[in-house]
Design an enzyme around this catalytic site. Sequence first.
Site, PDB file in Angstrom:
ATOM      1  N   CYS A 191      -0.227  32.890  12.768  1.00  0.00           N
ATOM      2  CA  CYS A 191       0.121  33.405  14.095  1.00  0.00           C
ATOM      3  C   CYS A 191       0.655  32.297  14.994  1.00  0.00           C
ATOM      4  O   CYS A 191       0.090  31.989  16.055  1.00  0.00           O
ATOM      5  CB  CYS A 191      -1.097  34.071  14.725  1.00  0.00           C
ATOM      6  SG  CYS A 191      -1.656  35.529  13.824  1.00  0.00           S
TER       7      CYS A 191
ATOM      8  N   GLU B 262       0.811  -1.217   0.000  1.00  0.00           N
ATOM      9  CA  GLU B 262       0.000   0.000   0.000  1.00  0.00           C
ATOM     10  C   GLU B 262       0.847   1.271   0.000  1.00  0.00           C
ATOM     11  O   GLU B 262       0.848   2.030   0.960  1.00  0.00           O
ATOM     12  CB  GLU B 262      -0.924  -0.001   1.231  1.00  0.00           C
ATOM     13  CG  GLU B 262      -1.932  -1.130   1.242  1.00  0.00           C
ATOM     14  CD  GLU B 262      -2.660  -1.241   2.575  1.00  0.00           C
ATOM     15  OE1 GLU B 262      -3.640  -2.001   2.637  1.00  0.00           O
ATOM     16  OE2 GLU B 262      -2.237  -0.582   3.559  1.00  0.00           O
ATOM     17  N   PRO B 263       1.563   1.554  -1.069  1.00  0.00           N
ATOM     18  CA  PRO B 263       2.334   2.799  -1.131  1.00  0.00           C
ATOM     19  C   PRO B 263       1.427   3.993  -1.442  1.00  0.00           C
ATOM     20  O   PRO B 263       0.419   3.860  -2.136  1.00  0.00           O
ATOM     21  CB  PRO B 263       3.303   2.550  -2.285  1.00  0.00           C
ATOM     22  CG  PRO B 263       2.523   1.640  -3.198  1.00  0.00           C
ATOM     23  CD  PRO B 263       1.724   0.743  -2.286  1.00  0.00           C
ATOM     24  N   GLY B 264       1.792   5.143  -0.932  1.00  0.00           N
ATOM     25  CA  GLY B 264       1.084   6.380  -1.262  1.00  0.00           C
ATOM     26  C   GLY B 264       2.066   7.489  -1.521  1.00  0.00           C
ATOM     27  O   GLY B 264       2.150   8.046  -2.615  1.00  0.00           O
ATOM     28  N   ARG B 265       2.857   7.806  -0.496  1.00  0.00           N
ATOM     29  CA  ARG B 265       3.822   8.890  -0.573  1.00  0.00           C
ATOM     30  C   ARG B 265       4.785   8.705  -1.750  1.00  0.00           C
ATOM     31  O   ARG B 265       5.086   9.652  -2.460  1.00  0.00           O
ATOM     32  CB  ARG B 265       4.619   8.951   0.733  1.00  0.00           C
ATOM     33  CG  ARG B 265       5.603  10.118   0.828  1.00  0.00           C
ATOM     34  CD  ARG B 265       6.583   9.897   1.976  1.00  0.00           C
ATOM     35  NE  ARG B 265       5.920   9.512   3.211  1.00  0.00           N
ATOM     36  CZ  ARG B 265       5.573  10.354   4.171  1.00  0.00           C
ATOM     37  NH1 ARG B 265       5.822  11.640   4.033  1.00  0.00           N
ATOM     38  NH2 ARG B 265       4.995   9.917   5.274  1.00  0.00           N
TER      39      ARG B 265
ATOM     40  N   TYR C 101       5.698  17.120  12.463  1.00  0.00           N
ATOM     41  CA  TYR C 101       6.745  16.106  12.546  1.00  0.00           C
ATOM     42  C   TYR C 101       8.152  16.672  12.501  1.00  0.00           C
ATOM     43  O   TYR C 101       9.117  15.907  12.502  1.00  0.00           O
ATOM     44  CB  TYR C 101       6.634  15.115  11.373  1.00  0.00           C
ATOM     45  CG  TYR C 101       5.264  14.623  11.034  1.00  0.00           C
ATOM     46  CD1 TYR C 101       4.824  14.655   9.713  1.00  0.00           C
ATOM     47  CD2 TYR C 101       4.413  14.129  12.002  1.00  0.00           C
ATOM     48  CE1 TYR C 101       3.562  14.202   9.372  1.00  0.00           C
ATOM     49  CE2 TYR C 101       3.149  13.678  11.679  1.00  0.00           C
ATOM     50  CZ  TYR C 101       2.721  13.712  10.355  1.00  0.00           C
ATOM     51  OH  TYR C 101       1.471  13.271  10.023  1.00  0.00           O
TER      52      TYR C 101
END
Length: 471
Positions: free
Chosen positions: A390, A312-315, A364
């Site tokens: 802000c 399940e790759p996404g990035r 992160y």
Amino acid sequence: MSENPLAPPRLRFPTDASALVDRIWPSSATRTDDGALVVGGMTADDLVQQYGTPLYVVDERDVQARAVRVRTAFTDAFERIGTRAHVYYAAKAFFTTHVAGWMAAADLRLDVCTAGELAVALAAGVDPARTGFHGNDKSDAEIAQCVRVGVGTIVLDSHEEIGRVARAAAEAGTVQRVRIRINSGVHASTHEYLATAREDQKFGIPLSEAVQAAEAVRAEPSLAFVGLHSHIGSQIFEESGFREAARRLMDVHATLVATGPVPELNLGGGWGIDYTEADAAFAPEDVAEALATIVAEACAERDIPVPEIAVEPGRYIVGPAGITLYRVGTIKPVALETDEGATATRTYVSVDGGMSDNARPALYGAEYTARLARTSDATAVLTRVVGKHCESGDVVVHDEYLPGDVQRGDLLAVAATGAYCWSLSSNYNHVGRPPVVAVADGTARILVRGETIDDLLARDTGVAPVSGAAR
């Protein structure tokens, strides 16, 4: 000029602060003879003239090519050990109906985890049987919808979901295929918030309870047990975690094979991409070969059939294909004392976006690479690209060397923003989310329109209707 003492060790002083490193930028990214940044055959200036800033830009051909590359890598590697591999695109990375169509055209399946993501897939005309549905807190309505429309597999994330999905399938008069998400206990080498297989967190069923859970699934006539599922985290560069997770799952898989069919094994995704020159991402072919070797050896040692494999790759597919364009605003050199008692300067470069369009640095501490959309021979200076919100933590790029002649009005491009930036975007400080455009072969088209102030006001029930406001 030497490196700035305020720069982190990973950041080298550049010989050319305008250079584009191929592995970080979209495959079509280049510069014209006069130095203008080009992606998909469109200059940054032309794109901004049409769509404004901030602007998400996605190299359509790059996304498609990366999807095909992953599918081919896993298909070839697992065919060599006598089985099939199925690649699911992790929709959470970046998802629109167009993206769903690109994945379907590349023969990828879809991994979704909310009713909204499933709705996008269905709106794109994707066969629901080619989707998998994740989530640690699926609602009864979401489960019922999955069963009703014919989602291919539901990934069970807890013991209680077994009965809930079984009841929904029984009420619908169908048999629902399910996987069991296992918390393998593997401590992936990544940020704490991106590690999803450590013991003290919300995802999955402990490895020690996997057999019990599988037996409970098999006892339900309305469920079909497909296999185990593992996902150890995201943005991982060390293969040892993937190897160990696969080995632990194969131990349980072999135990379950002895008492019934276990046709598949889902090994998840999570391998990283290059955001900076200091990163060293896997090639998908290397990941596929490593996992195929582990699975083949484990099956041979246990004398069991090799299962079909899912990932399940996404990035990896969409991350490097995207950039974000900003307009530079306030520039503020700040003199700071170093640990040695000397003085050094960090130049703060403000842009017209920030954590509302890229929350990852704040969440992160994620690092990025930035370049001006023009070239310059000026000596590079250490900069911190910051947003307009802000918050002191509103940082887009923590550390970067940019040409010293950076000025108000410049266009600035941040690389590798295709994954999780639009997905995590917000309306903080009542800023509209930017548009997303796809570029290919010298043309651009809107994937997601940008939000206007009228759009924001249209949802506020205390505001009188605005003429022409979108609904």
